[in-house]
Design a protein around this motif. Structure first.
Motif: not given
Length: 120
Positions: A7-17, A52-70
């Motif tokens: 799987h690939v793990q991406l981050a997301a801000p709280p409450g964005s589900e 293909v699985q994508l997991h989006l985990g909550v990150e309190e101080d979330f900032r999207p990556a500018r270059r990293a990506h699946p």
């Protein structure tokens, strides 16, 4: 020995589900998968299409990556790009990878996604 990407793990801000569900299920056409209770308690959401699985985990101080990506390989890349455009998602074409047609997009929280199709 490594056999495959699980799987690939991406981050997301709280409450964005809710907006993530709308994008990954309605725009991309993926299926939401249930999180195990211990993970569900932390927030986030997961999706699958084929193997293909994508997991989006909550990150309190979330900032999207500018270059990293699946990179999510697609078929009928033109039609898939049109699907995203029709549903309001950004599509940015990139011709820098020989033997591929590809574009980039972003999910509603700013995570970058690449959609390549192998052309030979």
């Amino acid at each position: 020995m490594i056999a495959a990407v699980d799987h690939v793990q991406l981050a997301a801000p709280p409450g964005s589900e809710p907006v993530l569900r709308a994008y990954y299920a309605d725009v991309l056409g993926m299926t939401e998968i249930p999180e195990p209770p211990v993970l569900a308690a932390r927030g986030g959401v997961g999706f699958q299409t084929g193997s293909v699985q994508l997991h989006l985990g909550v990150e309190e101080d979330f900032r999207p990556a500018r270059r990293a990506h699946p990179g999510l390989r697609v078929t009928a890349v033109e039609s898939f790009a049109a699907r995203l455009t029709e549903r309001g998602a950004p599509v940015t074409w990139n011709g820098d990878l020989p033997g591929h047609r590809r574009f980039y997009s972003e999910d509603p929280v700013g995570d970058r996604l690449e959609f390549p199709e192998h052309t030979g």
